[in-house]
Design a protein around this motif. Structure first.
Motif, PDB file in Angstrom:
ATOM      1  N   SER A  86      38.250  51.218  24.703  1.00  0.00           N
ATOM      2  CA  SER A  86      38.568  51.159  23.083  1.00  0.00           C
ATOM      3  C   SER A  86      37.472  50.317  22.183  1.00  0.00           C
ATOM      4  O   SER A  86      37.141  50.747  21.236  1.00  0.00           O
ATOM      5  CB  SER A  86      40.028  50.535  22.809  1.00  0.00           C
ATOM      6  N   ALA A  87      37.096  49.213  22.754  1.00  0.00           N
ATOM      7  CA  ALA A  87      35.982  48.381  22.363  1.00  0.00           C
ATOM      8  C   ALA A  87      34.808  49.096  21.850  1.00  0.00           C
ATOM      9  O   ALA A  87      34.092  49.063  21.154  1.00  0.00           O
ATOM     10  CB  ALA A  87      35.862  47.141  23.101  1.00  0.00           C
ATOM     11  N   LYS A  88      34.225  49.843  23.318  1.00  0.00           N
ATOM     12  CA  LYS A  88      33.211  50.872  23.311  1.00  0.00           C
ATOM     13  C   LYS A  88      33.153  51.799  22.240  1.00  0.00           C
ATOM     14  O   LYS A  88      32.198  52.129  21.485  1.00  0.00           O
ATOM     15  CB  LYS A  88      32.711  51.298  24.474  1.00  0.00           C
ATOM     16  N   ALA A  89      34.323  52.285  21.915  1.00  0.00           N
ATOM     17  CA  ALA A  89      34.563  53.313  20.737  1.00  0.00           C
ATOM     18  C   ALA A  89      34.386  52.683  19.421  1.00  0.00           C
ATOM     19  O   ALA A  89      33.858  53.096  18.466  1.00  0.00           O
ATOM     20  CB  ALA A  89      35.816  53.929  20.797  1.00  0.00           C
ATOM     21  N   ASP A  90      34.992  51.308  19.371  1.00  0.00           N
ATOM     22  CA  ASP A  90      34.605  50.553  18.026  1.00  0.00           C
ATOM     23  C   ASP A  90      33.199  50.619  17.867  1.00  0.00           C
ATOM     24  O   ASP A  90      32.708  50.607  16.685  1.00  0.00           O
ATOM     25  CB  ASP A  90      35.156  49.081  18.047  1.00  0.00           C
ATOM     26  N   TYR A  91      32.320  49.961  18.855  1.00  0.00           N
ATOM     27  CA  TYR A  91      30.895  49.681  18.584  1.00  0.00           C
ATOM     28  C   TYR A  91      30.265  51.205  18.089  1.00  0.00           C
ATOM     29  O   TYR A  91      29.342  51.107  17.242  1.00  0.00           O
ATOM     30  CB  TYR A  91      30.287  49.581  19.804  1.00  0.00           C
ATOM     31  N   THR A  92      30.548  52.317  18.953  1.00  0.00           N
ATOM     32  CA  THR A  92      30.126  53.570  18.816  1.00  0.00           C
ATOM     33  C   THR A  92      30.415  54.112  17.206  1.00  0.00           C
ATOM     34  O   THR A  92      29.387  54.442  16.627  1.00  0.00           O
ATOM     35  CB  THR A  92      30.523  54.583  19.627  1.00  0.00           C
ATOM     36  N   VAL A  93      31.569  54.008  17.056  1.00  0.00           N
ATOM     37  CA  VAL A  93      32.087  54.301  15.382  1.00  0.00           C
ATOM     38  C   VAL A  93      31.316  53.589  14.434  1.00  0.00           C
ATOM     39  O   VAL A  93      30.864  54.002  13.238  1.00  0.00           O
ATOM     40  CB  VAL A  93      33.758  54.170  15.512  1.00  0.00           C
ATOM     41  N   THR A 147      39.080  43.521  18.765  1.00  0.00           N
ATOM     42  CA  THR A 147      38.022  42.859  18.662  1.00  0.00           C
ATOM     43  C   THR A 147      37.604  42.297  17.017  1.00  0.00           C
ATOM     44  O   THR A 147      38.047  43.212  16.640  1.00  0.00           O
ATOM     45  CB  THR A 147      36.526  42.753  19.519  1.00  0.00           C
ATOM     46  N   PRO A 148      37.160  41.518  16.774  1.00  0.00           N
ATOM     47  CA  PRO A 148      36.535  41.378  15.466  1.00  0.00           C
ATOM     48  C   PRO A 148      36.059  42.699  14.962  1.00  0.00           C
ATOM     49  O   PRO A 148      36.197  43.077  13.661  1.00  0.00           O
ATOM     50  CB  PRO A 148      35.455  40.321  15.236  1.00  0.00           C
ATOM     51  N   PHE A 149      35.197  43.391  15.866  1.00  0.00           N
ATOM     52  CA  PHE A 149      34.467  44.644  15.362  1.00  0.00           C
ATOM     53  C   PHE A 149      35.613  45.944  15.039  1.00  0.00           C
ATOM     54  O   PHE A 149      35.041  46.995  14.565  1.00  0.00           O
ATOM     55  CB  PHE A 149      33.590  45.171  16.236  1.00  0.00           C
ATOM     56  N   THR A 150      36.608  45.647  15.369  1.00  0.00           N
ATOM     57  CA  THR A 150      37.560  46.708  15.429  1.00  0.00           C
ATOM     58  C   THR A 150      38.027  47.039  13.725  1.00  0.00           C
ATOM     59  O   THR A 150      38.373  48.037  13.280  1.00  0.00           O
ATOM     60  CB  THR A 150      39.187  46.384  15.949  1.00  0.00           C
ATOM     61  N   VAL A 151      37.700  45.964  12.987  1.00  0.00           N
ATOM     62  CA  VAL A 151      37.940  45.857  11.541  1.00  0.00           C
ATOM     63  C   VAL A 151      37.117  47.379  10.780  1.00  0.00           C
ATOM     64  O   VAL A 151      37.412  47.739   9.998  1.00  0.00           O
ATOM     65  CB  VAL A 151      37.795  44.653  10.898  1.00  0.00           C
ATOM     66  N   LEU A 152      35.975  47.345  11.602  1.00  0.00           N
ATOM     67  CA  LEU A 152      34.969  48.458  11.018  1.00  0.00           C
ATOM     68  C   LEU A 152      35.103  49.819  11.872  1.00  0.00           C
ATOM     69  O   LEU A 152      34.416  50.643  11.766  1.00  0.00           O
ATOM     70  CB  LEU A 152      33.665  48.106  11.458  1.00  0.00           C
ATOM     71  N   ARG A 153      36.106  49.788  12.733  1.00  0.00           N
ATOM     72  CA  ARG A 153      36.635  51.094  13.162  1.00  0.00           C
ATOM     73  C   ARG A 153      37.217  52.024  12.437  1.00  0.00           C
ATOM     74  O   ARG A 153      38.524  51.997  12.303  1.00  0.00           O
ATOM     75  CB  ARG A 153      37.340  50.816  14.632  1.00  0.00           C
TER      76      ARG A 153
END
Length: 324
Positions: free
Chosen positions: A68-75, A166-172
């Protein structure tokens, strides 16, 4: 053509590193570090765990490097590329603010005399507060629409499909949602700037810290990034009717049916309180995140995250047309 491509790549690179280096961005590294410190203090206070265990809990690879987190970063990276190409095509906040100013002048006439409404020192404070409140309400309202309109939920569901946060989920977010929130931001800023320039002229200014609206800065530095995390910080019950706690936003991401369509607010809880969607935190509930309990195959794949929402949104639109 080569020059345009070079400029685009340069701008993309700048946009990516500014995501964590610019204090105007939610995941600015300073805000993330503050969130981690607050999270560590919370775990120490609530459970008296050792610092080593707290560190493992906060920085666990099972969270930060999950599928899920890796998808966040890719998105995040793909969306930067898409929005960088499309945002310049949109009307700018200055152009829209100028239009609003002109319309006010045409409808009402000459603006009030300088100093007749507020003293000079009060204008920046009122402008800062007005912009913050209008922006927060607009976030709440658009967020609510994205949950309650199936045509929009199909796109917003990408954000809710995160299983770990994670904090980066806000940008997912799906690019369609990103575009809608960009338009929302342009409209909010244009209304605020155009209206205050009409009323107060060149006395308009923003109270800032590091170039950020002071209210937004306080929100970010006091643990805003814990809203997308597994650190269930909750507030006093009375305060959760005014401000959305991290635990309340985690409830918003919960798979439990009683938590669906609750806590749409970003900073203030009063909009949810007025709208009947407020849900206070449940400190004893072990929350699981996602859209449903069942883990679907390939739910974190780019095809699912980017293409499936268009199909679901189209089906929802056709269904609405038939009912009409």
């Amino acid at each position: 053509m080569d020059t345009l491509l070079t400029e685009y790549v340069t701008d993309l690179y700048t946009s990516i590193y500014e995501t964590v280096l610019n204090p105007r961005k939610r995941v600015f590294y300073g805000y993330v570090l503050m969130a981690l410190l607050i999270g560590a203090a919370w775990f120490k206070w609530r459970s008296n765990r050792s610092l080593r265990q707290i560190s493992k809990d906060l920085l666990s690879p099972s969270i930060w490097w999950s599928e899920s987190a890796k998808a966040d970063y890719t998105v995040l990276l793909i969306n930067k590329a898409i929005l960088l190409a499309t945002v310049p095509l949109l009307i700018t906040k200055i152009a829209l603010a100028t239009l609003i100013f002109q319309q006010l002048y045409a409808l009402i006439g000459f603006p009030p005399a300088p100093g007749s409404l507020l003293p000079d020192w009060a204008v920046p404070i009122c402008f800062t507060l007005f912009l913050f409140l209008l922006d927060d309400f607009a976030r709440y309202f658009l967020h609510m629409l994205m949950h309650r309109w199936p045509v929009l939920w199909a796109f917003h569901k990408v954000h809710h499909s995160a299983r770990t946060m994670t904090p980066f989920t806000v940008l997912r977010t799906h690019p369609v949602e990103g575009l809608l929130f960009t338009l929302r931001s342009i409209l909010v800023q244009a209304i605020s700037i155009g209206t205050f320039l009409y009323l107060f002229g060149d006395r308009v200014d923003l109270v800032t810290v590091l170039g950020v609206n002071v209210a937004v800065f306080v929100f970010n530095v006091t643990g805003a990034n814990l809203r997308h995390s597994h650190v269930p910080i909750f507030y006093w019950r009375w305060l959760e009717r005014i401000l959305i706690s991290p635990a309340q936003h985690q409830i918003h991401h919960s798979i439990l049916p009683r938590h669906f369509d609750k806590n749409f607010g970003a900073v203030l809880a009063i909009w949810d309180w007025i709208g009947g969607s407020l849900h206070l935190s449940e400190p004893e509930t072990d929350l699981k995140f996602g859209v449903s309990k069942k883990v679907e195959p390939n739910e974190q794949s780019l095809k699912t995250l980017y293409l499936q929402p268009f199909r679901e949104s189209w089906r929802a639109a056709k269904g609405s047309i038939r009912r009409c």
